[in-house]
Design a protein around this motif. Structure first.
Motif, PDB file in Angstrom:
ATOM      1  N   ARG A   1      -6.088  26.600 -60.391  1.00  0.00           N
ATOM      2  CA  ARG A   1      -4.974  27.541 -60.288  1.00  0.00           C
ATOM      3  C   ARG A   1      -4.875  28.139 -58.883  1.00  0.00           C
ATOM      4  NH1 ARG A   1      -0.334  28.925 -62.657  1.00  0.00           N
ATOM      5  NH2 ARG A   1      -1.342  28.390 -64.625  1.00  0.00           N
ATOM      6  N   ARG A   2      -5.996  28.574 -58.331  1.00  0.00           N
ATOM      7  CA  ARG A   2      -5.957  29.191 -57.009  1.00  0.00           C
ATOM      8  C   ARG A   2      -5.569  28.162 -55.942  1.00  0.00           C
ATOM      9  NH1 ARG A   2      -4.486  32.674 -55.788  1.00  0.00           N
ATOM     10  NH2 ARG A   2      -5.843  33.488 -54.142  1.00  0.00           N
ATOM     11  N   ARG A   3      -6.008  26.921 -56.107  1.00  0.00           N
ATOM     12  CA  ARG A   3      -5.587  25.879 -55.159  1.00  0.00           C
ATOM     13  C   ARG A   3      -4.094  25.621 -55.260  1.00  0.00           C
ATOM     14  NH1 ARG A   3     -10.619  21.522 -55.806  1.00  0.00           N
ATOM     15  NH2 ARG A   3     -11.828  22.285 -54.012  1.00  0.00           N
ATOM     16  N   LEU A   4      -3.571  25.568 -56.465  1.00  0.00           N
ATOM     17  CA  LEU A   4      -2.138  25.367 -56.642  1.00  0.00           C
ATOM     18  C   LEU A   4      -1.344  26.513 -56.013  1.00  0.00           C
ATOM     19  CD1 LEU A   4      -1.994  24.034 -60.314  1.00  0.00           C
ATOM     20  CD2 LEU A   4      -1.300  22.780 -58.269  1.00  0.00           C
ATOM     21  N   GLU A   5      -1.838  27.740 -56.164  1.00  0.00           N
ATOM     22  CA  GLU A   5      -1.156  28.884 -55.560  1.00  0.00           C
ATOM     23  C   GLU A   5      -1.136  28.775 -54.042  1.00  0.00           C
ATOM     24  OE1 GLU A   5      -3.325  32.125 -57.168  1.00  0.00           O
ATOM     25  OE2 GLU A   5      -2.353  32.034 -59.131  1.00  0.00           O
ATOM     26  N   ARG A   6      -2.252  28.338 -53.465  1.00  0.00           N
ATOM     27  CA  ARG A   6      -2.285  28.147 -52.007  1.00  0.00           C
ATOM     28  C   ARG A   6      -1.303  27.043 -51.601  1.00  0.00           C
ATOM     29  NH1 ARG A   6      -6.953  30.143 -49.367  1.00  0.00           N
ATOM     30  NH2 ARG A   6      -7.598  32.018 -50.486  1.00  0.00           N
ATOM     31  N   CYS A   7      -1.268  25.969 -52.366  1.00  0.00           N
ATOM     32  CA  CYS A   7      -0.342  24.867 -52.057  1.00  0.00           C
ATOM     33  C   CYS A   7       1.102  25.343 -52.124  1.00  0.00           C
ATOM     34  CB  CYS A   7      -0.541  23.715 -53.032  1.00  0.00           C
ATOM     35  SG  CYS A   7      -2.067  22.776 -52.790  1.00  0.00           S
TER      36      CYS A   7
ATOM     37  N   VAL B   1       3.950  17.088 -48.481  1.00  0.00           N
ATOM     38  CA  VAL B   1       3.290  17.341 -49.761  1.00  0.00           C
ATOM     39  C   VAL B   1       1.889  16.742 -49.751  1.00  0.00           C
ATOM     40  CG1 VAL B   1       3.307  16.831 -52.227  1.00  0.00           C
ATOM     41  CG2 VAL B   1       5.435  17.503 -51.070  1.00  0.00           C
ATOM     42  N   THR B   2       1.755  15.518 -49.254  1.00  0.00           N
ATOM     43  CA  THR B   2       0.451  14.844 -49.226  1.00  0.00           C
ATOM     44  C   THR B   2      -0.551  15.608 -48.382  1.00  0.00           C
ATOM     45  OG1 THR B   2       1.496  12.679 -49.555  1.00  0.00           O
ATOM     46  CG2 THR B   2      -0.729  12.697 -48.632  1.00  0.00           C
ATOM     47  N   ALA B   3      -0.115  16.094 -47.219  1.00  0.00           N
ATOM     48  CA  ALA B   3      -1.018  16.819 -46.323  1.00  0.00           C
ATOM     49  C   ALA B   3      -1.456  18.144 -46.929  1.00  0.00           C
ATOM     50  CB  ALA B   3      -0.338  17.055 -44.981  1.00  0.00           C
ATOM     51  N   VAL B   4      -0.518  18.862 -47.523  1.00  0.00           N
ATOM     52  CA  VAL B   4      -0.855  20.152 -48.127  1.00  0.00           C
ATOM     53  C   VAL B   4      -1.788  19.955 -49.318  1.00  0.00           C
ATOM     54  CG1 VAL B   4       0.075  22.136 -49.389  1.00  0.00           C
ATOM     55  CG2 VAL B   4       1.233  21.307 -47.330  1.00  0.00           C
ATOM     56  N   ALA B   5      -1.481  18.961 -50.151  1.00  0.00           N
ATOM     57  CA  ALA B   5      -2.319  18.699 -51.320  1.00  0.00           C
ATOM     58  C   ALA B   5      -3.750  18.361 -50.910  1.00  0.00           C
ATOM     59  CB  ALA B   5      -1.716  17.574 -52.148  1.00  0.00           C
ATOM     60  N   ALA B   6      -3.890  17.502 -49.913  1.00  0.00           N
ATOM     61  CA  ALA B   6      -5.221  17.102 -49.457  1.00  0.00           C
ATOM     62  C   ALA B   6      -5.972  18.278 -48.854  1.00  0.00           C
ATOM     63  CB  ALA B   6      -5.098  15.979 -48.435  1.00  0.00           C
ATOM     64  N   ARG B   7      -5.264  19.133 -48.145  1.00  0.00           N
ATOM     65  CA  ARG B   7      -5.898  20.310 -47.515  1.00  0.00           C
ATOM     66  C   ARG B   7      -6.532  21.220 -48.558  1.00  0.00           C
ATOM     67  NH1 ARG B   7      -6.020  24.385 -43.703  1.00  0.00           N
ATOM     68  NH2 ARG B   7      -5.198  26.419 -44.313  1.00  0.00           N
ATOM     69  N   TRP B   8      -5.941  21.294 -49.765  1.00  0.00           N
ATOM     70  CA  TRP B   8      -6.432  22.202 -50.796  1.00  0.00           C
ATOM     71  C   TRP B   8      -7.099  21.480 -51.967  1.00  0.00           C
ATOM     72  CZ3 TRP B   8      -7.201  26.768 -49.139  1.00  0.00           C
ATOM     73  CH2 TRP B   8      -6.378  27.305 -48.153  1.00  0.00           C
TER      74      TRP B   8
ATOM     75  N   SER C   1       8.894  20.257 -59.165  1.00  0.00           N
ATOM     76  CA  SER C   1       7.990  19.439 -58.361  1.00  0.00           C
ATOM     77  C   SER C   1       7.784  20.054 -56.973  1.00  0.00           C
ATOM     78  CB  SER C   1       8.562  18.032 -58.201  1.00  0.00           C
ATOM     79  OG  SER C   1       9.696  18.053 -57.357  1.00  0.00           O
ATOM     80  N   PRO C   2       6.711  19.659 -56.269  1.00  0.00           N
ATOM     81  CA  PRO C   2       6.515  20.141 -54.895  1.00  0.00           C
ATOM     82  C   PRO C   2       7.680  19.783 -53.977  1.00  0.00           C
ATOM     83  CG  PRO C   2       4.530  19.056 -55.699  1.00  0.00           C
ATOM     84  CD  PRO C   2       5.595  18.802 -56.711  1.00  0.00           C
ATOM     85  N   ARG C   3       8.225  18.581 -54.148  1.00  0.00           N
ATOM     86  CA  ARG C   3       9.338  18.164 -53.289  1.00  0.00           C
ATOM     87  C   ARG C   3      10.586  19.000 -53.565  1.00  0.00           C
ATOM     88  NH1 ARG C   3       7.714  14.106 -50.356  1.00  0.00           N
ATOM     89  NH2 ARG C   3       6.067  12.699 -51.145  1.00  0.00           N
ATOM     90  N   ALA C   4      10.804  19.358 -54.833  1.00  0.00           N
ATOM     91  CA  ALA C   4      11.951  20.206 -55.160  1.00  0.00           C
ATOM     92  C   ALA C   4      11.810  21.571 -54.499  1.00  0.00           C
ATOM     93  CB  ALA C   4      12.077  20.360 -56.675  1.00  0.00           C
ATOM     94  N   LEU C   5      10.592  22.087 -54.461  1.00  0.00           N
ATOM     95  CA  LEU C   5      10.345  23.367 -53.797  1.00  0.00           C
ATOM     96  C   LEU C   5      10.653  23.264 -52.310  1.00  0.00           C
ATOM     97  CD1 LEU C   5       9.213  26.251 -53.659  1.00  0.00           C
ATOM     98  CD2 LEU C   5       6.921  25.256 -53.478  1.00  0.00           C
ATOM     99  N   MET C   6      10.189  22.195 -51.668  1.00  0.00           N
ATOM    100  CA  MET C   6      10.428  22.020 -50.237  1.00  0.00           C
ATOM    101  C   MET C   6      11.910  21.820 -49.944  1.00  0.00           C
ATOM    102  SD  MET C   6       7.190  19.671 -49.090  1.00  0.00           S
ATOM    103  CE  MET C   6       7.569  19.821 -47.350  1.00  0.00           C
ATOM    104  N   THR C   7      12.584  21.047 -50.776  1.00  0.00           N
ATOM    105  CA  THR C   7      14.010  20.798 -50.582  1.00  0.00           C
ATOM    106  C   THR C   7      14.799  22.087 -50.704  1.00  0.00           C
ATOM    107  OG1 THR C   7      13.806  18.547 -51.448  1.00  0.00           O
ATOM    108  CG2 THR C   7      16.010  19.537 -51.448  1.00  0.00           C
ATOM    109  N   SER C   8      14.446  22.897 -51.716  1.00  0.00           N
ATOM    110  CA  SER C   8      15.122  24.174 -51.917  1.00  0.00           C
ATOM    111  C   SER C   8      14.894  25.093 -50.727  1.00  0.00           C
ATOM    112  CB  SER C   8      14.600  24.823 -53.194  1.00  0.00           C
ATOM    113  OG  SER C   8      15.125  26.118 -53.343  1.00  0.00           O
TER     114      SER C   8
END
Length: 317
Positions: free
Chosen positions: A244-250, A261-268, A287-294
């Motif tokens: 959960r805490r990793r997802l929040e950081r992502c 998305v790949t870089a952020v996911a790997a970082r956490w 999805s992560p991509r939907a968040l970035m697109t928005s």
């Protein structure tokens, strides 16, 4: 202002507010609702006439959130659980939307903050002790929560998404501090102190791909079984807390940075981007991509609006 009780209650229910039955409402009912979101928090700013309300017990499935009610004007008496709170301006109280609730209020203005239960990371037994207990909003942590709730309800729409997420995290932490202060100044039990150390250890090592229950247990000279026992009455298991805490950081980084998305996911700690995207969507509903697109769309609109406004200003000179 809303001049019809049924419309008022429908708007509350549509916004996710726990349903209430007002026994004093009549033909002259007048109320106001303003709803806003701050990250995972939902805030309700309400103006209500003199009221006597009952909230019935609800299914446990509706218990994702706890509610922090902050008075701005007027007085309220609230009964829930073992608590019987008399609230004046600035005071606050923690409520559980799944439990029976009774309250009587003068004409009042108040802000209710729905807080995801899992975010508070307070033990169920402690929540039971806090439900329905008045928290003084005139000094200490309670005063900070009181002011912040009222200001956030007014200004939440002005936050960018990354700002909202970080502000919400700070707000939740402050609520937790105020609740823990209300529990008293007793010394924590040894298990609580150890669990707090472990939680801090996890927090500063979230980017470590090897962070896991066996490694955490070894670092604290306890068995894995003992580690899991420490967290058995907590909202999240050790593994779920890490995730959960990793997802929040992502989520915060995807909102506010230009990284992939790949870089952020790997970082956490999520080396498999497909798996990361799946659990991210399961957790947040997008999805992560939907968040970035928005976020990119909002940024583009802001940048596009800027020159036009500047030009209009220059033309008017």
């Amino acid at each position: 202002m809303i001049g019809n009780l049924e419309t008022f209650q429908d708007e509350l229910a549509a916004s996710g507010f726990p349903p209430l039955v007002n026994k004093l409402a009549g033909a002259d009912f007048r109320g106001r609702i303003v709803t806003s979101d701050l990250g995972p928090l939902r805030l309700f700013s309400l103006d209500t006439p003199e009221s006597a309300c009952i909230g019935r017990e609800r299914d446990a499935a509706d218990g994702e959130n706890l509610a922090v009610k902050v008075m701005a004007r007027g007085r309220t008496r609230i009964e829930q659980g073992r608590g019987d709170a008399e609230l004046g301006p600035a005071d606050l109280v923690l409520l559980d939307p799944t439990r029976t609730l009774r309250f009587e209020s003068t004409a009042a203005a108040h802000v209710t903050v729905l807080v995801p239960r899992r975010e508070l990371r307070i033990r169920p037994a402690q929540i039971d002790r806090l439900i329905g207990e008045r928290i003084d909003g005139s000094h200490g942590p309670g005063a900070l929560v009181s002011v912040l709730a009222r200001e956030s309800a007014r200004a939440a729409a002005e936050f960018r998404e990354a700002e909202a997420l970080r502000s919400a995290a700070a707000f939740i932490e402050l609520i937790a501090v105020a609740l823990e202060a209300r529990l008293g100044d007793r010394q924590p039990a040894p298990d609580e102190r150890l669990r707090d150390r472990i939680t801090g250890y996890i927090e500063v090592r979230l980017a470590d791909p090897d962070l896991s229950p066996p490694g955490i247990a070894a670092a604290h000279h306890i068995s894995v079984r003992r580690l899991h026992k420490l967290f058995e009455d907590q909202p999240l298991t050790v593994a779920a807390l890490i995730r959960r805490r990793r997802l929040e950081r992502c989520r915060a980084e995807l909102t506010g940075s230009g990284r992939t998305v790949t870089a952020v996911a790997a970082r956490w700690g999520f080396p498999d981007p497909t798996h990361f995207s799946k659990i991210f969507k399961t957790t947040y509903g997008y999805s992560p991509r939907a968040l970035m697109t928005s976020n990119r769309a909002r940024t583009t609109r802001t940048r596009t609006a800027g020159p036009a406004q500047d030009g209009a200003h220059q033309d008017s000179r």
